[in-house]
Enzyme design. Structure first.
Site, PDB file in Angstrom:
ATOM      1  N   HIS A  34       5.340   4.803  -1.491  1.00  0.00           N
ATOM      2  CA  HIS A  34       5.452   5.677  -0.322  1.00  0.00           C
ATOM      3  C   HIS A  34       4.644   6.961  -0.500  1.00  0.00           C
ATOM      4  CE1 HIS A  34       8.490   3.152   1.496  1.00  0.00           C
ATOM      5  NE2 HIS A  34       9.189   3.175   0.383  1.00  0.00           N
ATOM      6  N   ARG A  89       5.148   4.081  -9.798  1.00  0.00           N
ATOM      7  CA  ARG A  89       5.544   3.001  -8.892  1.00  0.00           C
ATOM      8  C   ARG A  89       4.337   2.573  -8.074  1.00  0.00           C
ATOM      9  NH1 ARG A  89      10.554   3.012  -4.609  1.00  0.00           N
ATOM     10  NH2 ARG A  89       9.413   4.733  -3.635  1.00  0.00           N
ATOM     11  N   ASP A  99      -5.221  -0.288 -16.649  1.00  0.00           N
ATOM     12  CA  ASP A  99      -6.493   0.105 -17.255  1.00  0.00           C
ATOM     13  C   ASP A  99      -6.711   1.615 -17.172  1.00  0.00           C
ATOM     14  OD1 ASP A  99      -7.082  -2.496 -17.929  1.00  0.00           O
ATOM     15  OD2 ASP A  99      -8.590  -2.799 -16.361  1.00  0.00           O
ATOM     16  N   GLU A 154      16.190  -4.532  -4.146  1.00  0.00           N
ATOM     17  CA  GLU A 154      16.266  -3.717  -2.938  1.00  0.00           C
ATOM     18  C   GLU A 154      16.687  -4.505  -1.707  1.00  0.00           C
ATOM     19  OE1 GLU A 154      13.282  -0.335  -2.895  1.00  0.00           O
ATOM     20  OE2 GLU A 154      12.031  -1.981  -3.632  1.00  0.00           O
ATOM     21  N   ASP A 211      17.142   0.831   0.702  1.00  0.00           N
ATOM     22  CA  ASP A 211      16.553  -0.417   1.202  1.00  0.00           C
ATOM     23  C   ASP A 211      17.554  -1.558   1.109  1.00  0.00           C
ATOM     24  OD1 ASP A 211      13.979   0.354   2.097  1.00  0.00           O
ATOM     25  OD2 ASP A 211      13.323   0.537   0.028  1.00  0.00           O
TER      26      ASP A 211
END
Length: 273
Positions: free
Chosen positions: A47, A72, A86, A151, A177
């Site tokens: 988000h 996240r 990476d 969720e 959620d």
């Protein structure tokens, strides 16, 4: 740049980790909050604002502080995972993991063969200090910390199987959620939502995996710790800035009402900050 995973070590020692969300896309905010003393900063790119380049900028800022980053990602996407790993991300959170198969796919995307399918560029990427870290591919697999998010109602039904996936180190309950999946969005204290949360908690605790979530209307930080949560993502940088701004303006308006003199009020405010 390569370093040992401080968040993983903190949790391995049996400690609770209390963190702060960084979703406003500002490396400066991340740097400030990193010096405050949080156990981790949860850099949100589901988000939150930004792409891989911004993640690197935020990592560089956070690496100057005592707080490690947990990033996240937007989705359970092995291509995006490959790019952020990476870039130097060692602790990653994957949202909306509904099945054991999805959890296993996330874990395998984070690990080099034979343990996974992570693509090889270890000789030149930032994560290996651009190829200068000896034996990086083995250290990377050992150092990886993976959080998967439960969720939805479906995820709760599969919670035991998800928690059983090797390499899924943290099972993180996304309460709002989860509530939304049964038509109760923003009703985290509703009995039906609490029942689902309890079912997820029971499955996670029985597995021995680390359990995480956010404080919510159904549980304070203290209550979460009492229930066995060890990863708690607390305040959010945007909310902290918003609330500090609202507080400053409320103080200003109150002073304006009390003395009616804007110049005198401004002088008093300047002295108070």
């Amino acid at each position: 740049m390569y370093t040992t995973n401080r968040l993983k070590a903190h949790l391995a020692a049996g400690h609770v980790a209390f963190g702060c969300w960084v979703g406003g896309g500002s490396p400066t905010n991340a740097e400030i909050l990193g010096h405050v003393g949080f156990d981790f900063l949860l850099v949100d790119h589901e988000h939150g604002v930004g792409e891989t380049r911004e993640i690197i900028d935020t990592l560089r800022a956070v690496e100057t502080t005592p707080s490690p980053a947990l990033v996240r990602i937007p989705w359970n996407d092995h291509v995006f995972l490959k790019r952020v790993l990476d870039a130097g991300v060692q602790s990653v959170m994957i949202p909306s993991v509904d099945t054991a198969e999805a959890a296993l796919a996330a874990v395998r995307a984070c690990r080099y063969p034979p343990d996974g399918i992570r693509g090889y560029a270890a000789g030149v990427v930032r994560a290996s200090t651009f190829g200068l870290e000896p034996d990086y591919i083995h250290k990377a697999n050992e150092n990886m910390l993976i959080a998967v998010q439960i969720e939805s109602y479906t995820a709760v039904e599969n919670a035991t199987a998800i928690a059983a996936v090797a390499g899924a180190d943290i099972i993180f309950i996304g309460v709002n959620d989860l509530a939304g999946s049964i038509g109760r969005l923003e009703q985290t204290s509703h009995p039906d939502v609490r029942e689902l949360v309890r079912r997820a908690e029971d499955a996670i605790l029985a597995s021995g995996k680390i359990m995480g979530t956010v404080p919510n209307a159904g549980a304070s930080v203290g209550e979460l710790i009492d229930r066995g949560y060890r990863v708690i993502a607390g305040p959010h940088d945007v909310a902290l800035l918003r609330d500090a701004g609202l507080s400053a303006m409320a103080d200003y308006r109150e002073l304006c009402k009390s003395d009616g003199n804007k110049a005198a009020t401004t002088n008093r405010l300047q002295k108070s900050y």
